[in-house]
Enzyme design. Structure first.
Site, short mmCIF file in Angstrom:
data_model
loop_
_atom_site.label_atom_id
_atom_site.label_comp_id
_atom_site.label_asym_id
_atom_site.label_seq_id
_atom_site.Cartn_x
_atom_site.Cartn_y
_atom_site.Cartn_z
CB CYS A 11 4.97 6.94 4.71
SG CYS A 11 3.17 6.84 4.72
CG HIS B 15 -14.41 -10.91 -5.13
ND1 HIS B 15 -13.59 -11.51 -4.21
CD2 HIS B 15 -13.58 -10.37 -6.07
CE1 HIS B 15 -12.33 -11.34 -4.55
NE2 HIS B 15 -12.28 -10.65 -5.68
#
Length: 614
Positions: free
Chosen positions: A26, A534
């Site tokens: 990209c 988490h």
């Protein structure tokens, strides 16, 4: 920089030529599809000259290069020659990663053509607005058609990229999809026509993407089927003939209309959310973009942007938010270049600031922002405020390109000259806010490190030991396959590969947050440290399934008290990594020392936190 030497090192870092299935690039990254992602050594890749960073995200190994990506891509391609890796080798990927990899591989190569054509049309409109060219002249009209060609022939471009991804004959695939935009057939559909006694839906397929994708997917199945069962002597004509004969009618009768409806529905949902959330959606997206770009998760926005352009001719969410984020990265880096006392950091920040000013943010993200919490905060502040403004005024972008100084013509709107003015104001607001925020927030790391190093002799330190919050293998955060944690973007701490589904308090404190999906919670220790727990990666998608919270916000807990329970086996069976993180989020006020442990140590100290300046 020796591109050839770096190219050889990159190939070795991703596991060698035999491990590479495909390679694209990209604007800033080399994107490898690999047979076995475990063979990629991210630390080795990050140490290569010219590499700004490396992540595994979106079903790809992404090597961040920056402005030299084209030169590096060419060097890697020269070293690779013909890629020999096979996608069927290696561990099975989740459906989510496979789909994401497919989407990126199909849409990413489209961007240069669409961006080039869009900027050309924008420049022509700008020249017409200033009276330097007449919009009724034939020159203007022909050049406008040149700029619009990539969007008009979007089904053909999509057919090429989809066929390349699926490794089928691209010329036959393009020939099949090309039926959808044949002028004679378009005329017939307009007047009403039938095929095999069934009505053919009158759809304008030019500028559409989903009908072409569905058509090539079906064509790939047909090509492989007839290749497998047809005699070799006649395959050269029999396979394409039969595949086209079946695919084209199926597309006209079913797949084409289905793809059209899917595309229209996809855009309608996004536009509905954008309409009802208004400027809040733009502001939130702008604030989230640093994290999305860092992990490559902004790429799935490309199908939405392409579909929106093909439907309404403009885009009012992602491109305006990207303008606010890109320029905030630039403003932050310029401020850091002024404030820092580190000569090397000044050079990196100045280069990254200029790059971000022109819409390329990876050098800023990986070279500056993600490595410094205060810089990241400044970027988010500038992005949110700038995003809020462009959202309120309804800024619209008219081509797919990274918003920046050179690409500002993408906001030229012949019917609304104020659109470009709003873009300039949003540009300036994002830059100024992030610049000022960074000037105020930035602190030279040498001073911080000196304070931490001398904390025991120059300050009174309140310290405490934390035990592992869960039974299992204790690991460093660097072992977590998620950059947000492994690079310490949220804070320092430890990770645990759990052996049971029971999360306990590592010390005394008060619960400050329980996430609604129960996969994360936060507590403040009695010593004032703010700790985030988490459970698992991407487990937010479970929407609370398999989790049970045992505490409430405001509840005081003691060390060893159960905070949450969860079904470890079912989480694993659902395809999620259950690795659990414990990080100190207000680390600017605490020295965090992680003990070297490798065994199950739920009852032993794994981390020490010391409050500075007490």
């Amino acid at each position: 920089m020796d591109f050839d030497a770096s190219a050889k090192a990159i190939i070795a870092g991703v596991g060698g030529k035999q491990n590479i299935v495909s390679l694209i690039h990209c604007s800033t990254r080399l994107r490898f599809s690999l047979s076995d992602f475990d063979q990629a050594d991210l630390d080795e890749l990050k140490a290569i000259d010219g590499v700004l960073g490396a992540v595994i995200a979106g079903g790809q190994c992404q090597v961040i290069i920056g402005n030299d990506v084209v030169d590096m891509f060419d060097a890697v391609q020269n070293e690779l020659g013909e890629v020999t890796g096979q996608a069927t080798k290696g561990p099975k990927q989740s459906w989510g990663k496979v789909v994401l990899d497919f989407i990126i591989s199909v849409f990413q190569p489209l961007v240069p053509a669409i961006a080039g054509g869009g900027i050309l049309k924008a420049l022509l409109m700008l020249l017409a607005m200033f009276g330097w060219i007449s919009d009724s002249s034939q020159t203007y009209q022909i050049l406008t058609l040149v700029g619009g060609a990539p969007l008009y022939f979007l089904p053909i471009l999509v057919a090429i990229t989809t066929a390349q991804k699926l490794k089928v004959n691209p010329l036959v695939a393009v020939s099949t999809v090309g039926v959808l935009i044949l002028p004679d057939l378009v005329t017939m559909m307009t007047k009403g026509t039938q095929l095999f006694g069934m009505n053919v839906m009158n759809v304008t397929y030019s500028s559409q993407v989903f009908p072409a994708i569905l058509s090539v997917l079906f064509y790939a199945v047909m090509e492989r089927f007839f290749t497998k069962y047809s005699p070799k002597p006649i395959r050269i004509f029999f396979v394409p003939m039969m595949a086209m004969l079946i695919t084209a009618p199926i597309t006209l009768l079913f797949l084409g209309p289905l793809g059209y409806v899917v595309g229209e529905g996809f855009v309608s949902v996004i536009l509905f959310l954008n309409t009802h959330l208004g400027w809040v959606a733009t502001a939130l997206l702008a604030g989230a973009l640093p994290f999305m770009v860092a992990t490559g998760m902004h790429k799935p926005m490309i199908p939405y942007v392409v579909s929106t352009f093909s439907t309404v001719g403009k885009e009012t969410l992602y491109l305006p938010a990207s303008l606010a984020h890109n320029i905030s990265e630039s403003g932050t880096c310029f401020a850091i270049a002024i404030r820092t006392k580190d000569t090397k950091m000044r050079g990196v920040a100045l280069s990254a600031a200029i790059s971000a000013l022109f819409g390329i943010t990876e050098p800023a993200l990986y070279g500056v922002t993600l490595q410094h919490k205060r810089a990241l905060t400044s970027v988010v502040i500038g992005s949110v405020i700038g995003g809020a403004y462009v959202g309120i005024v309804g800024l619209a972008g008219f081509t797919i390109v990274g918003p920046g100084l050179a690409s500002l013509p993408m906001f030229v709107d012949k019917s609304n000259p104020a659109n470009l003015i709003h873009a300039l104001i949003g540009f300036g607001l994002s830059f100024v806010v992030s610049f000022v925020a960074s000037l105020l927030l930035w602190k030279n790391e040498t001073n911080n490190e000196a304070v931490k190093a001398d904390a025991t002799t120059t300050t009174s330190v309140a310290a405490e030991d934390l035990t592992a919050p869960i039974a299992g293998q204790v690991l460093p955060l660097s072992a977590v396959p998620d950059d947000v944690f492994s690079q310490g973007l949220i804070g320092q701490g430890i990770a645990v590969d759990p052996s049971e589904g029971r999360l306990v308090a590592p010390t005394d404190g008060t619960i400050e947050m329980v996430y609604e999906t129960k996969h994360a919670l936060g507590m403040k220790t009695d010593n004032g440290a703010e700790i985030l727990f988490h459970i698992g990666l991407d487990t937010v998608q479970l929407n609370g399934q398999y989790f049970e919270s045992d505490v409430q916000v405001g509840q005081h807990v003691t060390a060893g008290e159960v905070l949450e329970t969860f079904d470890l086996d079912k989480i694993k069976a659902a395809g999620y990594n259950p690795i659990t993180m414990m990080v100190v989020t207000n680390q600017d006020n605490y020295a965090v020392a992680v003990d070297e442990v490798t065994d199950d140590q739920e009852t032993q100290s794994v981390m020490n936190i010391a409050k500075l300046g007490v």
